[in-house]
Write a protein that holds these residues in place. Sequence first.
Motif, PDB file in Angstrom:
ATOM      1  N   ASP A 189       0.836  -1.205   0.000  1.00  0.00           N
ATOM      2  CA  ASP A 189       0.000   0.000   0.000  1.00  0.00           C
ATOM      3  C   ASP A 189       0.871   1.256   0.000  1.00  0.00           C
ATOM      4  O   ASP A 189       0.604   2.217  -0.717  1.00  0.00           O
ATOM      5  CB  ASP A 189      -0.921   0.044   1.221  1.00  0.00           C
ATOM      6  N   ILE A 190       1.911   1.224   0.818  1.00  0.00           N
ATOM      7  CA  ILE A 190       2.803   2.385   0.921  1.00  0.00           C
ATOM      8  C   ILE A 190       3.478   2.651  -0.420  1.00  0.00           C
ATOM      9  O   ILE A 190       3.588   3.804  -0.850  1.00  0.00           O
ATOM     10  CB  ILE A 190       3.844   2.184   2.043  1.00  0.00           C
ATOM     11  N   GLN A 191       3.895   1.599  -1.106  1.00  0.00           N
ATOM     12  CA  GLN A 191       4.533   1.780  -2.418  1.00  0.00           C
ATOM     13  C   GLN A 191       3.564   2.424  -3.408  1.00  0.00           C
ATOM     14  O   GLN A 191       3.960   3.281  -4.202  1.00  0.00           O
ATOM     15  CB  GLN A 191       5.065   0.445  -2.947  1.00  0.00           C
ATOM     16  N   GLU A 192       2.288   2.030  -3.360  1.00  0.00           N
ATOM     17  CA  GLU A 192       1.282   2.637  -4.235  1.00  0.00           C
ATOM     18  C   GLU A 192       1.092   4.116  -3.911  1.00  0.00           C
ATOM     19  O   GLU A 192       0.942   4.947  -4.813  1.00  0.00           O
ATOM     20  CB  GLU A 192      -0.051   1.895  -4.107  1.00  0.00           C
ATOM     21  N   ILE A 193       1.100   4.442  -2.628  1.00  0.00           N
ATOM     22  CA  ILE A 193       0.947   5.836  -2.210  1.00  0.00           C
ATOM     23  C   ILE A 193       2.164   6.640  -2.654  1.00  0.00           C
ATOM     24  O   ILE A 193       2.028   7.765  -3.149  1.00  0.00           O
ATOM     25  CB  ILE A 193       0.719   5.927  -0.686  1.00  0.00           C
ATOM     26  N   ILE A 194       3.343   6.063  -2.506  1.00  0.00           N
ATOM     27  CA  ILE A 194       4.570   6.756  -2.920  1.00  0.00           C
ATOM     28  C   ILE A 194       4.510   7.092  -4.403  1.00  0.00           C
ATOM     29  O   ILE A 194       4.902   8.192  -4.816  1.00  0.00           O
ATOM     30  CB  ILE A 194       5.817   5.926  -2.562  1.00  0.00           C
ATOM     31  N   ILE A 195       4.006   6.182  -5.209  1.00  0.00           N
ATOM     32  CA  ILE A 195       3.876   6.447  -6.648  1.00  0.00           C
ATOM     33  C   ILE A 195       3.028   7.700  -6.883  1.00  0.00           C
ATOM     34  O   ILE A 195       3.325   8.511  -7.761  1.00  0.00           O
ATOM     35  CB  ILE A 195       3.277   5.223  -7.377  1.00  0.00           C
ATOM     36  N   GLN A 196       2.000   7.888  -6.052  1.00  0.00           N
ATOM     37  CA  GLN A 196       1.118   9.050  -6.208  1.00  0.00           C
ATOM     38  C   GLN A 196       1.749  10.347  -5.726  1.00  0.00           C
ATOM     39  O   GLN A 196       1.437  11.419  -6.257  1.00  0.00           O
ATOM     40  CB  GLN A 196      -0.178   8.842  -5.408  1.00  0.00           C
ATOM     41  N   VAL A 197       2.613  10.269  -4.698  1.00  0.00           N
ATOM     42  CA  VAL A 197       3.078  11.495  -4.056  1.00  0.00           C
ATOM     43  C   VAL A 197       4.538  11.851  -4.310  1.00  0.00           C
ATOM     44  O   VAL A 197       4.951  12.970  -4.036  1.00  0.00           O
ATOM     45  CB  VAL A 197       2.827  11.456  -2.526  1.00  0.00           C
ATOM     46  N   GLU A 198       5.323  10.918  -4.842  1.00  0.00           N
ATOM     47  CA  GLU A 198       6.749  11.194  -5.036  1.00  0.00           C
ATOM     48  C   GLU A 198       6.958  12.324  -6.031  1.00  0.00           C
ATOM     49  O   GLU A 198       6.293  12.396  -7.065  1.00  0.00           O
ATOM     50  CB  GLU A 198       7.475   9.936  -5.512  1.00  0.00           C
ATOM     51  N   ASP A 199       7.906  13.183  -5.726  1.00  0.00           N
ATOM     52  CA  ASP A 199       8.260  14.300  -6.589  1.00  0.00           C
ATOM     53  C   ASP A 199       8.930  13.749  -7.844  1.00  0.00           C
ATOM     54  O   ASP A 199       9.949  13.066  -7.758  1.00  0.00           O
ATOM     55  CB  ASP A 199       9.209  15.241  -5.837  1.00  0.00           C
ATOM     56  N   GLN A 200       8.374  14.039  -8.996  1.00  0.00           N
ATOM     57  CA  GLN A 200       8.896  13.512 -10.250  1.00  0.00           C
ATOM     58  C   GLN A 200      10.239  14.141 -10.624  1.00  0.00           C
ATOM     59  O   GLN A 200      11.058  13.512 -11.281  1.00  0.00           O
ATOM     60  CB  GLN A 200       7.882  13.737 -11.385  1.00  0.00           C
ATOM     61  N   GLU A 201      10.462  15.360 -10.188  1.00  0.00           N
ATOM     62  CA  GLU A 201      11.712  16.057 -10.524  1.00  0.00           C
ATOM     63  C   GLU A 201      12.838  15.685  -9.569  1.00  0.00           C
ATOM     64  O   GLU A 201      13.998  15.675  -9.949  1.00  0.00           O
ATOM     65  CB  GLU A 201      11.489  17.568 -10.512  1.00  0.00           C
ATOM     66  N   THR A 202      12.497  15.423  -8.320  1.00  0.00           N
ATOM     67  CA  THR A 202      13.486  15.084  -7.308  1.00  0.00           C
ATOM     68  C   THR A 202      13.145  13.699  -6.764  1.00  0.00           C
ATOM     69  O   THR A 202      12.557  13.569  -5.700  1.00  0.00           O
ATOM     70  CB  THR A 202      13.470  16.113  -6.152  1.00  0.00           C
ATOM     71  N   SER A 203      13.506  12.679  -7.493  1.00  0.00           N
ATOM     72  CA  SER A 203      13.190  11.306  -7.113  1.00  0.00           C
ATOM     73  C   SER A 203      13.697  11.014  -5.702  1.00  0.00           C
ATOM     74  O   SER A 203      14.783  11.453  -5.317  1.00  0.00           O
ATOM     75  CB  SER A 203      13.840  10.338  -8.103  1.00  0.00           C
ATOM     76  N   GLY A 204      12.866  10.315  -4.937  1.00  0.00           N
ATOM     77  CA  GLY A 204      13.241   9.979  -3.570  1.00  0.00           C
ATOM     78  C   GLY A 204      12.725  10.956  -2.538  1.00  0.00           C
ATOM     79  O   GLY A 204      12.953  10.792  -1.349  1.00  0.00           O
ATOM     80  N   SER A 205      12.001  11.971  -2.994  1.00  0.00           N
ATOM     81  CA  SER A 205      11.466  12.952  -2.053  1.00  0.00           C
ATOM     82  C   SER A 205       9.978  13.172  -2.293  1.00  0.00           C
ATOM     83  O   SER A 205       9.450  12.876  -3.357  1.00  0.00           O
ATOM     84  CB  SER A 205      12.217  14.284  -2.156  1.00  0.00           C
ATOM     85  N   GLN A 232       6.961  16.137  -1.662  1.00  0.00           N
ATOM     86  CA  GLN A 232       6.600  17.510  -1.314  1.00  0.00           C
ATOM     87  C   GLN A 232       5.271  17.501  -0.564  1.00  0.00           C
ATOM     88  O   GLN A 232       4.353  16.764  -0.936  1.00  0.00           O
ATOM     89  CB  GLN A 232       6.450  18.359  -2.580  1.00  0.00           C
ATOM     90  N   LEU A 233       5.151  18.348   0.437  1.00  0.00           N
ATOM     91  CA  LEU A 233       3.921  18.445   1.217  1.00  0.00           C
ATOM     92  C   LEU A 233       2.720  18.737   0.337  1.00  0.00           C
ATOM     93  O   LEU A 233       1.652  18.154   0.520  1.00  0.00           O
ATOM     94  CB  LEU A 233       4.046  19.515   2.311  1.00  0.00           C
ATOM     95  N   GLU A 234       2.867  19.591  -0.655  1.00  0.00           N
ATOM     96  CA  GLU A 234       1.718  19.984  -1.491  1.00  0.00           C
ATOM     97  C   GLU A 234       1.124  18.795  -2.264  1.00  0.00           C
ATOM     98  O   GLU A 234      -0.055  18.788  -2.561  1.00  0.00           O
ATOM     99  CB  GLU A 234       2.077  21.130  -2.433  1.00  0.00           C
ATOM    100  N   ARG A 235       1.927  17.793  -2.571  1.00  0.00           N
ATOM    101  CA  ARG A 235       1.411  16.581  -3.230  1.00  0.00           C
ATOM    102  C   ARG A 235       0.919  15.567  -2.207  1.00  0.00           C
ATOM    103  O   ARG A 235      -0.021  14.827  -2.453  1.00  0.00           O
ATOM    104  CB  ARG A 235       2.506  15.921  -4.075  1.00  0.00           C
ATOM    105  N   PHE A 236       1.596  15.529  -1.080  1.00  0.00           N
ATOM    106  CA  PHE A 236       1.302  14.560  -0.030  1.00  0.00           C
ATOM    107  C   PHE A 236      -0.033  14.854   0.660  1.00  0.00           C
ATOM    108  O   PHE A 236      -0.843  13.957   0.871  1.00  0.00           O
ATOM    109  CB  PHE A 236       2.453  14.597   0.995  1.00  0.00           C
ATOM    110  N   LEU A 237      -0.256  16.108   0.992  1.00  0.00           N
ATOM    111  CA  LEU A 237      -1.422  16.505   1.787  1.00  0.00           C
ATOM    112  C   LEU A 237      -2.758  16.073   1.186  1.00  0.00           C
ATOM    113  O   LEU A 237      -3.550  15.418   1.868  1.00  0.00           O
ATOM    114  CB  LEU A 237      -1.395  18.009   2.065  1.00  0.00           C
ATOM    115  N   PRO A 238      -3.078  16.383  -0.062  1.00  0.00           N
ATOM    116  CA  PRO A 238      -4.399  15.998  -0.571  1.00  0.00           C
ATOM    117  C   PRO A 238      -4.598  14.477  -0.649  1.00  0.00           C
ATOM    118  O   PRO A 238      -5.691  13.977  -0.384  1.00  0.00           O
ATOM    119  CB  PRO A 238      -4.474  16.634  -1.956  1.00  0.00           C
TER     120      PRO A 238
END
Length: 164
Positions: A55-71, A73-79
């Motif tokens: 489940d966490i891996q699926e969530i990471i796919i949705q929220v991971e910063d595409q420009e800075t892989s491995g991070s 951003q709150l603005e993507r994570f929050l919603p």
Amino acid sequence: MAEIAPEEAEQASTDLEKRIVEAFDVFDHGGSKTVDVREVGTILRALGCCPTEADIQEIIIQVEDQETSGSVQLERFLPVVLSLVQENKYPPASPEKILQAFQTLDPSGKGSITTEYLSKVLTDEGGGVEPFSKEELDEMLAVAVNSETGAMVYEDFINLLMVS
């Protein structure tokens, strides 16, 4: 059943957003509204969610910063997380279900499980259950095991879980 007034629903959403931001900020060591993707599961669990690693891996796919892989951003994570928490997507098991699981591991009905046996069960890959990592096991044993007996009295541990 009483309906929730729009302003009460908005306040509940705002309070939840604040909780999510506060949990996120704990892991935002640089103050840049960014966390390492490895912290996503910890943040979700701190919010009372109990997702699997898949489940966490699926969530990471949705929220991971595409420009800075491995991070993240709150603005993507929050919603995304706001929606997951509001939908109660990954609820914890009930105390009754947890007790039943421990009783299955204690066929003699002693009310406790040895550290050795618990370690073996939680780190083996059998039974279709996701195994604990060494760190997760160490964290659990640190709070779950009675230092005098070296065993886990599982009803005490369940009570501890329900308080936190």
